[in-house]
Design an enzyme around this catalytic site. Structure first.
Site, PDB file in Angstrom:
ATOM      1  N   ALA A   4     -25.272  56.385 -29.248  1.00 17.97           N
ATOM      2  CA  ALA A   4     -24.274  57.643 -28.953  1.00 17.97           C
ATOM      3  C   ALA A   4     -24.476  58.561 -29.690  1.00 17.97           C
ATOM      4  O   ALA A   4     -25.087  58.038 -30.780  1.00 17.97           O
ATOM      5  CB  ALA A   4     -22.812  57.296 -28.822  1.00 17.97           C
ATOM      6  N   GLN A  36     -23.168  59.938 -32.168  1.00 17.54           N
ATOM      7  CA  GLN A  36     -22.959  59.637 -33.804  1.00 17.54           C
ATOM      8  C   GLN A  36     -22.750  58.097 -33.903  1.00 17.54           C
ATOM      9  O   GLN A  36     -22.033  57.152 -34.177  1.00 17.54           O
ATOM     10  CB  GLN A  36     -21.501  60.254 -34.015  1.00 17.54           C
ATOM     11  CG  GLN A  36     -21.309  61.730 -34.287  1.00 17.54           C
ATOM     12  CD  GLN A  36     -22.212  62.025 -35.433  1.00 17.54           C
ATOM     13  OE1 GLN A  36     -22.271  61.178 -36.790  1.00 17.54           O
ATOM     14  NE2 GLN A  36     -22.501  63.309 -35.768  1.00 17.54           N
ATOM     15  N   SER A  37     -24.001  57.310 -33.835  1.00 20.76           N
ATOM     16  CA  SER A  37     -23.716  56.115 -33.818  1.00 20.76           C
ATOM     17  C   SER A  37     -24.148  55.780 -34.597  1.00 20.76           C
ATOM     18  O   SER A  37     -25.025  56.067 -35.766  1.00 20.76           O
ATOM     19  CB  SER A  37     -25.247  55.180 -33.144  1.00 20.76           C
ATOM     20  OG  SER A  37     -25.296  53.817 -32.953  1.00 20.76           O
ATOM     21  N   ASN A  38     -23.540  54.819 -35.706  1.00 21.41           N
ATOM     22  CA  ASN A  38     -23.445  54.518 -36.736  1.00 21.41           C
ATOM     23  C   ASN A  38     -24.736  52.787 -36.711  1.00 21.41           C
ATOM     24  O   ASN A  38     -25.041  53.244 -37.982  1.00 21.41           O
ATOM     25  CB  ASN A  38     -22.584  52.888 -37.922  1.00 21.41           C
ATOM     26  CG  ASN A  38     -20.902  54.491 -37.150  1.00 21.41           C
ATOM     27  OD1 ASN A  38     -21.108  54.854 -38.142  1.00 21.41           O
ATOM     28  ND2 ASN A  38     -20.253  54.169 -36.629  1.00 21.41           N
ATOM     29  N   VAL A  97     -27.414  52.869 -35.156  1.00 26.85           N
ATOM     30  CA  VAL A  97     -28.808  53.389 -34.845  1.00 26.85           C
ATOM     31  C   VAL A  97     -29.194  54.383 -36.811  1.00 26.85           C
ATOM     32  O   VAL A  97     -29.685  53.555 -37.425  1.00 26.85           O
ATOM     33  CB  VAL A  97     -29.668  54.747 -34.455  1.00 26.85           C
ATOM     34  CG1 VAL A  97     -29.049  54.555 -32.889  1.00 26.85           C
ATOM     35  CG2 VAL A  97     -28.348  56.318 -34.311  1.00 26.85           C
TER      36      VAL A  97
END
Ligand SMILES: *Cc1c(COP(=O)(O)O)cnc(C)c1O
Length: 355
Positions: free
Chosen positions: A84, A86-88, A90
């Site tokens: 996503a 706001q992926s943590n 990645v």
């Protein structure tokens, strides 16, 4: 980099799975006296996996140790990952790549509809850019296999250009390397619990891909612990999530070449804090974020750890004061800046008071 650790034979061949050490060692297990008082029920503790120590930390650091172990074993020089906006995951992959001298391509999926312009530029996105990751966009946030196929195309292009890409897949059907990080964490947490002789009844953790939930549950059962693990759904409802967690437990067993001691009854899920859906907050979650900050100075995010602690708070209030709960704080710190509007609204309602 391959590292040998001392794990008991109950964890099968985990010692021989390639692992690149990215964590700083044990994360603390701390009491939460103020939140315990606030809830007036169970005794509450927190496992601080927001403090895993790589570029704002979080649960994905433990998972990435095994993905980067595999990437290094293949002599990869470029990591590809999807998530996503706001992926943590990645963000931490971009950080891990830098630490290990690799480059990182990130594919950001449009999963969340929001009016806050900060969602697409601040928080994790800003950190991704600061870490120098190459960003790509993918329009279909609910198509996991499609997102993986698109990564495959990017990887083919990179290979043609002389790079050695390694893909961290999103969809099920690949060895659950990330879960192994939480099999390791189960061992760590169990040792901490035994050291202080804590009579833990239940552990609460956010359940997204299910890698954390499944790894923790698998590890605890393999090590002979019967502590209940309750996953708080943040991505899909309890019925679909149960299938994911069960399948992942079977895959871990295959990977470690041991029998799974997880029974179907062991997979507990709460999905009452998921609505309206992934990456979109709700009143109970925003309120729980304010309570977490103003009782224990925990920084919780609206997508994952905020929903998980909303589940913990709800259950703690219903429980007797002779029960003991552990909350696994899985991180998500930078996301608060991308969701600042939602959190400010909750602050305005609570009027700065957590009571
Ligand atoms: C990804 C994530 C989770 C969920 O972990 P899974 O292993 O995907 O279930 C929970 N909390 C935070 C902060 C995360 O980034």
């Amino acid at each position: 980099m391959k590292t040998t650790m001392d794990f008991p034979p109950e964890l099968g061949r985990i010692d021989s799975v390639p692992r690149s050490i990215l964590t700083t060692g044990q994360t603390p297990l701390e009491p939460m006296p103020n939140l315990t008082k606030h809830c007036g029920g169970a005794q509450l503790f927190v496992k601080r996996d927001d403090c895993t120590g790589l570029a704002f930390g979080g649960n994905k650091v433990r998972q990435l140790e095994f993905y980067f172990g595999a990437a290094s074993a293949e002599n990869a020089d470029t990591i590809l990952i999807t998530g996503a906006v706001q992926s943590n995951f990645v963000r931490m992959a971009a950080a891990a790549a830098r630490k290990l001298g690799m480059t990182c391509h990130i594919q950001l999926e449009e999963r969340v509809v929001t009016e806050d312009p900060r969602y697409h530029v601040s928080g994790n996105v800003f950190v991704d850019k600061l870490l120098g990751a190459t960003l790509h966009s993918y329009p279909h946030g609910e198509d996991e296999s499609g997102a993986d196929r698109q990564l495959g195309k990017l990887a083919a292009g990179l290979r043609d250009a002389g790079h050695r890409p390694y893909i961290i897949h999103l969809a099920p059907g690949h060895p659950p390397l990330g879960s192994l990080g939480y099999v390791v964490a189960a061992h760590e947490l169990l040792q901490q619990i035994l050291e202080i002789d804590l009579p833990v009844d239940e552990i609460f953790v956010g359940s997204g891909s299910g890698a954390t939930h499944a790894g923790l549950l698998f590890g605890l059962r393999a090590l002979g612990s019967s502590i209940q693990v309750t996953g708080v759904c943040v991505r899909r409802d309890a019925i679909s999530q149960e299938v994911r967690v069960r399948n992942t437990c079977h895959e871990i067993a295959t990977l470690l070449d041991i029998e799974s001691k997880v029974t179907d009854d062991d997979i507990k899920l709460i999905d009452s804090f998921l609505a309206p859906g992934y990456g979109v907050t709700n009143a109970a979650t925003s309120n729980a974020i304010v309570i977490g900050a103003q009782t224990e100075a925990l920084i919780l995010d609206p997508v994952y750890s905020g929903k998980a602690i909303a589940g913990l708070i709800h259950q703690a209030k219903l429980a007797s004061d002779s029960s003991t709960f552990v909350f696994v704080h899985t991180g998500g710190t930078p996301a608060i800046f991308a969701y600042q509007k939602d959190i400010e609204e909750a602050l305005a309602i609570s009027d700065g008071s957590s009571d």
